[in-house]
Design an enzyme around this catalytic site. Structure first.
Site, short mmCIF file in Angstrom:
data_model
loop_
_atom_site.label_atom_id
_atom_site.label_comp_id
_atom_site.label_asym_id
_atom_site.label_seq_id
_atom_site.Cartn_x
_atom_site.Cartn_y
_atom_site.Cartn_z
N ASP A 512 0.76 -1.47 0.01
CA ASP A 512 -0.51 -0.13 0.13
C ASP A 512 0.92 0.98 0.04
O ASP A 512 2.38 1.18 0.12
CB ASP A 512 -0.54 -0.08 1.22
CG ASP A 512 -2.28 -1.18 1.18
OD1 ASP A 512 -2.57 -1.54 0.42
OD2 ASP A 512 -2.79 -1.11 2.19
N ASP A 837 -9.16 -5.42 1.79
CA ASP A 837 -7.76 -5.70 1.73
C ASP A 837 -8.27 -7.40 1.69
O ASP A 837 -7.08 -8.06 1.57
CB ASP A 837 -6.60 -4.69 2.03
CG ASP A 837 -6.70 -3.85 1.27
OD1 ASP A 837 -7.00 -3.50 0.33
OD2 ASP A 837 -5.84 -3.29 2.51
#
Length: 1211
Positions: A512, A837
């Site tokens: 990320d 996620d």
């Protein structure tokens, strides 16, 4: 319900029933029965019995807005009356149980039996003078004392068995203790937001009591049961309790019941906690599962149903060991109709899911399996039960697969060798005595013959004991446990043991951006307001007052009220940002404009907000609607600028009046304002509003018509600086052969700018930076299906994927893992923090969740939690992972050398001299040094930066490299030459009596003692050689950084002196003088010199090693390679299976056409064929036949949860 009282746990909790539970207006049982209701039933009950939620709050003596006052005595009383929020853990195995388990080892049992027979026979004195006639038996100088000492060998063997067992049990025990420590550490990490005394505080989950007011938000795992007081757009995933994958909408007036162990998928709210610990719905299920201790075994299997997600977050470790402490009476639960059905429903559901590799399907967030925070189970070898029930991808790591296979092979070879040894000894004895010397078999000599045979048998068994490397699993465990402990210090909280070692093989990291590569301290640095682009935050006087008012209101009200900016902890520090960091950046802008957001929030408290559309990955914006004094409505909206601007039809001008905003104005604004901001690495957020008339009231559920025709107020550029240590960490990764890719939800220009700052991309290189839309266009065919060939064209060059959805992340990870472009399968690590996620974290080989910013759902799906959210900690994990692999290789190199030498010596010695030069007890001591001590010494080497200077090994590199083979064979040759020289000409060299052909109970000879001593010395010095496996010259390099190693080598040396000088008969040792000791040590040190000689020989000169690297060591390698293939098939197949179930669920729910299901049915029939095919084809099949059709349907389902069916063309 009252039947529960027969468990002492409940009696304690209920003794106050009589006086209405210690002055509270409702008893524990009232609340428990209330929590069994659902939907309108519950609303009616709360209204009728308690006078609404407010009435319930009054009875529980709490305030819906202020919460409890936090008075300690009050809290203790609540804990006493309503129970604590924890479920008592299953008792750990006692030391004695572990000892008993260690005794179950087959080789040890054989030894024990042999020793007992030997003991029994040594006490048998044959009658009279029959001895003479029994041939060569009593030939030696055997005086009375020695004959008496016959029992010593048997006893010594038993003693050494006891030693081995105790060491093993102690290791298991300390391991268990470490995991419990790790577990409690994981639990303390989990905190929850509770209102006490009007302040929002973070509490450890176990401190929550009945009557607390808890704030629930997106991504939470609910820690207790409760009733919703006020909620915004709240959706809960209750699949862990009900098995229903649809998200359940919760609202105070329709369905206010929130249950522990369920996940918040959208929205936020406040709830009144009504049941905690064993009284919550999850707790009740645990209790039922724990009923009846004798059913323990059955439960171990059933426990999987629990493992699914039925756990309370704070007692997650129970899920690995269902509890047996509560409600010992099986009937206790039978009369509890309310929950039995619930539990039965769940149990069946759970078991059903077990059969299908336990999978959960979650609506908006693609498919997600819930696995509790399992401690050791993932990586442990002893959990056979679990292995069977729980075939999930994370079960057996690469290394463990290779090692198990290796150990089995060596064991088999040892078995063959020991059998041959025994047979040769027996035959030799029989032929020599009865054929050549033509002796009759005399009845009175039988016991003596049997004693001989037992002796032979014991020799055979010791060969086997030395050959079986029981130290291997031990070395792995020690190495992993040691690494895990040390990784805590490096901010890695490892949840699945083997993740640590998988990390060493990682070839790709998908990270990320926000918070991992950047600091996650958002500050507004630029803004575009009133037609002017300010490069720094303007003075409030330069902004039109009207615009300023609307802007300040829009930011203050349209953000989570839990987001705040607090004064710094220490003088001169930066202000503390609490809550959502992007919102903190915007609130910071309000403060920079000399306004206070808190006063505005106090005027319109959270309960007064008319409706809230919370942020989610589909909307990419958040909107709040308030009712103005004149009854009309105003909606404030904020979100990603290009998305919100598309919905704007007007914009506030320099006078603060709205003017028309046409598409071409928007394009110009994107070019002139948004792109320049993004190219400087800023996140751009657009703030807008819209007014609605009071009459007719709009249909708020029709989102598409609400979130349009907005009026833009301003665009803010928020900076999130790169963490200073990240560029260096990324450079290390690239040097180590790991590709770092950034996957972010941000704008592509912002992402590119940050990627350049981090060093993920360098100007002038050939790489791809694309956004989600372009990515999907490239990887999907005309029908919209994902095709592996297309992904293969994209991923090798892809470095930045911007504006990506969680599904894109999952697709990318799956695409890289399934790719057959490169000869080594890619090992992918992924970082994630959001609930959405989950699927990608699960799919990846190693999932990293963020400890600070991560939601509970993400943590649950991950393998490692980064406690500081920092990318450079991932690099540390890689280093530790590679270190584990190297430690195991060092140990293997050492162990195999000893094994080969000891087995050959025992075997040839036995064949030539009818007696093993190394006696049983000595062998066991050698075994102890090699297995237990060496695994401790070599497995605890600390990692060095040098580990990051090489490429990853990859999945199918044999465990034993050609360098290692060269070392093993080289040192083996040296040791065998020395030992055989000593055995056959040692008596002449040292001028002592020969120890060969000694009679049965003869005293130990100096000759054989020298052989044993030299052998051990050579092992000790070879242990130092084993510290290096890549052919390095300096074996002493960094030896003092590992105190454990030094102390173990020294200790072994000291014990060896004691054994030789004072071991006497039990160890078959005769004391040696200093000169002979010097010779033994000198021959041992020869190992170090010989090691240098070996490392001088280049591998290329030894062509035969190419084969040897795979065929040496009793041919364990070819099987090894086969095992790798097998392993790959397993992976592919599990993925297939798991994939099928996920898709089944997703598709059935959207009632897609029957064709897809047929595809799956045919997919299932591949399974048989798959077994027999090589792994590569199996993977291709996985890709072509199964994932394509299904993947798209899921994606459609995701993008439009409302659509009833995907058009047939797409499937």
């Amino acid at each position: 319900m009252g039947d529960m009282t027969n468990s002492d746990f409940y009696t304690k909790n209920q003794r106050n029933d009589s006086n209405h539970d210690g002055g509270f207006g409702c008893s524990l049982m009232d609340l428990r029965s209330l929590m069994e209701l659902r939907g309108t039933e519950a609303v009616v009950k709360i209204q009728e019995d308690y006078g609404g939620v407010e009435g319930l709050c009054q009875r529980l003596k709490t305030s819906p807005t202020e919460g409890l006052d936090g008075d300690a005595t009050d809290l203790d009383k609540r804990k006493e009356v309503f129970g604590q929020n924890l479920i008592p853990p299953k008792k750990p195995k006692t030391f004695l149980q572990l000892v008993w388990e260690a005794l179950q080892d087959v080789t040890l049992i054989i030894l024990e039996i042999a020793a007992l027979i030997s003991l029994g026979l040594s006490f048998y004195q044959p009658p009279g003078e029959g001895n003479e006639a029994c041939g060569t038996l009593s030939a030696g100088a055997e005086d009375e004392g020695e004959a008496e000492a016959g029992w010593i060998e048997g006893a010594a063997i038993l003693l050494s068995v006891v030693c081995v067992v105790l060491v093993t049990a102690f290791n298991d025990w300390s391991k268990e203790k470490q995991f419990r420590g790790l577990q409690s550490r994981i639990e303390q990490e989990q905190k929850f937001q509770v209102v006490r005394g009007g302040q929002v505080i973070q509490l450890p989950v176990s401190d929550i009591v009945t009557g607390d007011i808890a704030q629930v938000k997106y991504g939470d795992l609910l820690p207790a049961d409760g009733v919703l007081i006020q909620g915004n757009d709240l959706k809960i995933d209750e699949s862990s309790l009900t098995g229903e994958s649809d998200h359940v909408r919760k609202s105070a007036d329709k369905d206010p019941m929130l249950l522990s162990g369920t996940h918040v998928m959208e929205g936020s709210g406040r709830m009144l906690v009504t049941a905690v610990g064993v009284n919550s719905q999850t707790g009740i299920i645990f209790t039922l599962l724990g009923a009846g201790g004798e059913e323990e075994e059955k439960k171990e299997k059933k426990g999987q149903a629990l493992e699914d997600g039925l756990q309370l977050a704070d007692c997650s470790h129970l899920s690995s060991h269902p509890i047996a402490t509560i409600a010992t009476d099986g009937a206790a639960s039978a009369n509890a109709p309310g929950n039995t059905s619930l539990v039965n429903g769940k149990m069946q559901d759970g078991n059903m899911e077990n059969n299908q590799t336990k999978v959960k399907k979650q609506d908006g967030a693609a498919a997600m399996e819930m696995q509790p925070l399992k401690s050791a189970e993932g990586g442990e070898t002893d959990d056979k039960e679990k292995k069977k029930a729980n075939v999930s991808k994370k079960e057996k790591s690469v290394l463990q697969g290779k090692l198990t296979k290796l150990a089995v092979q060596i064991g088999k070879a040892g078995l063959v060798m020991s059998a041959i040894t025994v047979i040769i000894l027996v035959l030799y004895f029989a032929i020599d005595n009865f054929v050549l010397q033509k002796k009759p078999w005399l009845p009175e000599c039988t016991p003596i013959y049997i004693q001989y045979f037992v002796k032979f048998f014991i020799i055979g068994v010791t060969v086997l004991v030395v050959a079986v490397p029981e130290g291997l699993p031990l070395a792995v465990t020690i190495s992993l446990a040691y690494s895990v402990k040390k990784m805590m210090k490096d901010n890695n909280l490892v949840r699945h043991l083997d993740a640590c070692e998988t990390m060493g093989n990682a070839t790709a990291i998908c990270s990320d951006k926000t918070g991992t590569l950047t600091t996650n301290r958002m500050t507004a640095v630029q803004c575009y307001v009133g037609d002017v682009h300010y490069k720094e935050i303007p003075d409030p006087s330069s902004i039109p007052p009207k615009t300023l008012d609307i802007l300040v209101n829009a930011i203050s009200l349209n953000s989570a009220y839990t987001t705040k900016i607090l004064p710094p902890d220490k003088e001169g520090g930066l202000p503390k940002q609490v809550g959502n960091k992007t919102e903190c950046g915007l609130l910071g802008l309000v403060l920079d404009l000399k306004r206070d957001y808190q006063t505005i929030r106090n005027q319109i408290p959270e309960e007064k907000l008319y409706k809230v559309y919370t942020f989610n990955s589909v909307r990419k914006s958040m909107s709040t609607i308030i009712k103005l004094p004149d009854s009309s409505f105003r909606m404030y909206s904020k979100g990603a600028s290009e998305i919100v601007l598309k919905k704007c039809t007007r914009i506030l001008n320099e006078a603060g009046e709205p003017r028309v905003f046409r598409p071409r104005d928007r394009d110009e604004m994107v070019k002139k304002v948004i792109e320049p901001m993004a190219c400087e690495g800023l996140r751009t957020i657009c703030v807008a509003y819209r007014d609605f008339p009071a009459d007719p009231e709009p249909n708020w559920e029709d989102e598409n018509n609400i979130l349009t025709e907005l009026t833009a107020i301003c665009v803010v550029g928020i900076e999130d600086p790169v963490r200073p240590e990240v560029p260096d960490a990324i450079l290390k990764c690239q040097r180590a052969g790991i590709t770092v890719r950034m996957v972010t939800g941000d704008n592509i220009n912002t992402a590119r700018a940050i990627a350049i700052k981090c060093g993920i991309i360098h100007p002038g290189e050939d790489f791809l930076c694309i956004d989600g839309k372009e990515f999907n266009r490239r990887i999907r065919n005309e029908k919209g299906e994902v095709e592996q060939e297309r992904i293969d064209k994209v991923w090798p060059k892809l470095r930045v994927l911007a504006r990506s959805s969680p599904t894109d992340k999952h697709t990318l990870v799956k695409g890289i893992i399934d790719s057959t472009l490169v000869d080594q399968r890619q090992v992918v690590a992924v970082t994630g923090d959001g609930t959405n996620d989950g699927p990608a974290l699960k799919k990846a080989d190693v999932g990293f969740a963020m400890g600070i910013a991560g939601t509970d759902v993400a943590k649950e799906a991950s393998d490692i939690i980064l406690t500081d959210d920092n990318f450079s900690s991932i690099v540390k994990a890689v280093m530790w992972g590679r270190n584990v692999y190297d430690s195991i290789s060092k140990f293997l190199q050492f162990q195999l050398t000893v094994n080969v030498v000891a087995v050959i010596v025992a075997f040839t010695g036995a064949c030539i001299t009818q007696d093993s030069p190394l006696k049983a007890v000595q062998m066991l001591w050698v075994n102890l040094i090699m297995d237990t001590f060496a695994s401790l010494a070599l497995a605890t080497e600390p990692p060095t930066e040098a580990l990051l200077m090489r490429k990853p090994y990859g999945r199918n590199k044999p465990l034993i490299s050609s360098t290692m083979t060269k070392n093993i064979l080289g040192h083996g040759v040296y040791q065998l030459i020395i030992i055989f020289t000593l055995l056959f000409v040692g008596e002449q060299i040292f001028d002592i009596d020969s120890g060969r052909n000694a009679p049965l109970h003869s005293p130990p000879s100096e000759h054989y003692t020298i052989i044993f001593n030299t052998f051990v010395m050579m092992q000790l010095f070879n242990e130092i050689n084993a510290r290096k496996i890549h052919g390095e010259r300096n074996v002493f390099d960094g030896i003092f950084r590992n105190p454990i190693f030094c102390s173990i080598v020294l200790a072994t040396f000291v014990i060896q002196i004691v054994i030789v000088q004072f071991g006497g008969k039990p160890f078959s040792c005769s004391p040696l003088d200093l000169e002979k000791w010097m010779w033994c040590v000198f021959l041992g040190m020869g190992e170090l010199v010989w090691g240098q000689v070996i490392s001088t020989i280049p591998n290329s000169k030894l062509r035969f090693l190419r084969g040897a690297g795979q065929l040496s060591q009793k041919d364990e390698m070819p099987e090894e390679e086969m095992n790798e293939d097998q392993e790959e098939i397993d992976h592919a197949e599990r993925e297939l299976r798991r994939g099928q179930i996920l898709w089944f669920r997703g598709l059935n729910r959207i009632q897609t056409q029957i064709e897809v299901v047929n595809t799956f049915k045919s997919g299932t029939s591949f399974q048989g064929a798959l077994r027999r095919q090589s792994s590569t084809t199996s993977q291709n099949q996985d890709v072509t036949n199964v994932s394509s059709p299904s993947h798209v349907s899921l994606c459609n389902a995701l993008s439009s949860p409302t659509s009833t069916a995907a058009p047939s063309g797409q499937c």
